[in-house]
Design a protein around this motif. Sequence first.
Motif, short mmCIF file in Angstrom:
data_model
loop_
_atom_site.label_atom_id
_atom_site.label_comp_id
_atom_site.label_asym_id
_atom_site.label_seq_id
_atom_site.Cartn_x
_atom_site.Cartn_y
_atom_site.Cartn_z
N LEU A 81 0.82 -1.22 0.00
CA LEU A 81 0.00 0.00 0.00
C LEU A 81 0.85 1.27 0.00
N VAL A 82 2.13 1.15 0.40
CA VAL A 82 2.97 2.36 0.51
C VAL A 82 4.11 2.42 -0.51
N VAL A 83 4.45 1.27 -1.12
CA VAL A 83 5.58 1.25 -2.06
C VAL A 83 5.20 2.03 -3.33
N PRO A 84 6.12 2.91 -3.84
CA PRO A 84 5.77 3.67 -5.05
C PRO A 84 5.65 2.76 -6.27
N ARG A 85 5.01 3.28 -7.28
CA ARG A 85 4.80 2.59 -8.55
C ARG A 85 6.14 2.29 -9.23
N GLY A 86 6.27 1.13 -9.86
CA GLY A 86 7.49 0.81 -10.60
C GLY A 86 7.60 1.69 -11.84
N ARG A 87 8.85 1.99 -12.26
CA ARG A 87 9.01 2.93 -13.37
C ARG A 87 9.34 2.25 -14.70
N GLY A 88 9.99 1.09 -14.62
CA GLY A 88 10.49 0.45 -15.86
C GLY A 88 9.35 -0.11 -16.70
N PRO A 89 9.65 -0.41 -17.98
CA PRO A 89 8.62 -0.98 -18.85
C PRO A 89 8.23 -2.40 -18.45
N ALA B 126 -2.65 -8.49 -15.20
CA ALA B 126 -3.60 -7.81 -14.30
C ALA B 126 -2.84 -7.14 -13.15
N LEU B 127 -1.77 -7.78 -12.65
CA LEU B 127 -0.99 -7.19 -11.56
C LEU B 127 -0.22 -5.97 -12.06
N GLU C 122 -0.86 -2.07 -10.68
CA GLU C 122 0.16 -1.19 -10.13
C GLU C 122 0.24 0.11 -10.92
N GLN C 123 0.20 -0.02 -12.26
CA GLN C 123 0.33 1.18 -13.09
C GLN C 123 -0.85 2.14 -12.87
N ARG C 124 -2.06 1.58 -12.76
CA ARG C 124 -3.25 2.44 -12.63
C ARG C 124 -3.45 2.97 -11.22
N ARG D 13 -1.24 2.39 -8.39
CA ARG D 13 0.01 2.38 -7.61
C ARG D 13 0.11 1.14 -6.72
N SER D 14 -0.98 0.75 -6.07
CA SER D 14 -0.95 -0.43 -5.21
C SER D 14 -1.64 -1.60 -5.93
N VAL D 15 -1.01 -2.75 -5.88
CA VAL D 15 -1.58 -3.94 -6.52
C VAL D 15 -2.89 -4.35 -5.82
N LEU D 16 -2.85 -4.35 -4.48
CA LEU D 16 -4.04 -4.78 -3.73
C LEU D 16 -5.21 -3.85 -4.01
N LEU D 17 -4.92 -2.55 -4.00
CA LEU D 17 -5.97 -1.56 -4.27
C LEU D 17 -6.51 -1.74 -5.68
N GLY D 18 -5.60 -1.92 -6.62
CA GLY D 18 -5.98 -2.07 -8.02
C GLY D 18 -6.84 -3.30 -8.23
N MET D 19 -6.45 -4.41 -7.58
CA MET D 19 -7.22 -5.64 -7.74
C MET D 19 -8.60 -5.48 -7.10
N ALA D 20 -8.64 -4.81 -5.94
CA ALA D 20 -9.92 -4.63 -5.25
C ALA D 20 -10.85 -3.75 -6.09
N LEU D 21 -10.32 -2.70 -6.68
CA LEU D 21 -11.17 -1.80 -7.46
C LEU D 21 -11.59 -2.45 -8.78
#
Length: 476
Positions: free
Chosen positions: A134-142, A186-187, A191-193, A195-203
Amino acid sequence: MARTVAVLGGGISGLSACYHLARAARAPRVVLLERGGRVGGWIRSTRARDGAVFEHGPRGLRPAGPRGASALRLVSELGLDADVLAVPGDHTASRHRFLFVRGALHPLPASLGGLVRTVPPFSRPLLWSLLRDLVVPRGRGPDESVHAFASRRFSAELADVAIDSLCRGVFAGDCRALSLRSCFPALFEAEQRHRSVLLGMALGAGKGPALDSALIRRARAERWSQWSLRGGMETLPEALLDFMRSRDVELHCHAAPKRLQLTADQRWQIILEDGSIVADHVISAIPAGALADLLPDEAEPLAQALRGIQAVSVGVVNLQYDDATLPVTGFGHLVPSFENSSLLGIVYDSVAFPEQNGAKGNSIRLTVMLGGAWFTQSFGDPETVLPATLLHQAQEAVRTQLGVLTTPSHSIVMVHKACLPQYTLGHCQRIETITQYLQQEGLPLSLVGASYEGVSVIDCLYSAKMAVARLLGQAC
Ligand SMILES: Cc1cc2nc3c(=O)[nH]c(=O)nc-3n(C[C@H](O)[C@H](O)[C@H](O)COP(=O)(O)OP(=O)(O)OC[C@H]3O[C@@H](n4cnc5c(N)ncnc54)[C@H](O)[C@@H]3O)c2cc1C
């Protein structure tokens, strides 16, 4: 619209392409060219005389998401509803999965209680790893490896133990080489949309599949984790074949094309051992490397990108034990590579699908998966490995990991050479190169199947359905 469509490869992807072509409103002539003597590809079930079913390839399909729903719809269209064997959400095979770590079986946490406590093989509560996301920033690489992603967002321990095992179970692959973006899109998108994988999956989880049918509704209501068919997964290709025969699809077995040549009017001449076929469009449902070998010299850039998609081999050992019991019940267990790289895991088939046990109702059926990305270092050349070597290793694993000490009453050993494509780092760039080449050159060629955008059966079915929809310019 293309008047003759040739489909290369009679695995589930090629059969799905033929099915959708043949049932279109203005169906083209459809010709299926299969190298071997049977269709179904890696989907293969042995039906023993006592009624027991042994799967040598896929054994369970996921019902979730649009692709899962699309596969269930196909099952209904083929009249197979009554054959479906479902594993509902409250079934032990849905709730319990295990890891074999440091010489013992450990259940994966299945409830919140299991996340807040320290449960072996992990050294601290998994909740900490999840909160970190929930706190780690978004990854930058492709792109990045699945292992690097899981270490960065969750923890190194989760990556080494659980994610390593998961990738061995799904792809028979090494999570340090596999691409997160291509293996778990999906993961990556979550993360891209968000920032958090858990948040993204829940939404994202609220989006239901657009397709509907009685079977799809049942799967949702009963929260199926997977399903199979009473006579084994091979029932699906068999039913597709029956349908194709009823629609006059021309099936040629033992018909491996030797070369594809483009004619002056942008059609394909497919050179066979004993003649040739001219097609307005080719749907390739064979492995990427096999297609590369057929392409004309002028398509070398395409062939090069296709050759970059490689596959690993898996030893599949089916075992049946009479009057034996398992120490735990659940879907099965996976083994992380640091524990034993040659042994990917063991599926407890008789737990998920007891209906396939046959007359010996109290027997246990297991499938031991061996090798994958570690095949050559563990067993040498898959062409020459002795089945007895694989059988011995599989029996040893059952003895030491599950405590089943008796001799199996039945065993089948198969070596599936280059059966699972590996979406390694750079896979999405390779797909991009391939897609751009096909568009720029206007080649009458569609690529479907496990080599490109998903290795599971539901991915393969879906990729073929979409390719036909694009070709015919209509919804399938
Ligand atoms: C051991 C194992 C377990 C699996 N478990 C599961 C599971 O539980 N759930 C799940 O969803 N998925 C699972 N999978 C993955 C899934 O089964 C495959 O990815 C899928 O079946 C691939 O289908 P395909 O049609 O794309 O390719 P294939 O099955 O490889 O079919 C390709 C066909 O093309 C033919 N061919 C090859 N070259 C040529 C040529 N030059 N000319 C003509 N024909 C050619 C082949 O003979 C074959 O029939 C598993 C795979 C394996 C190997």
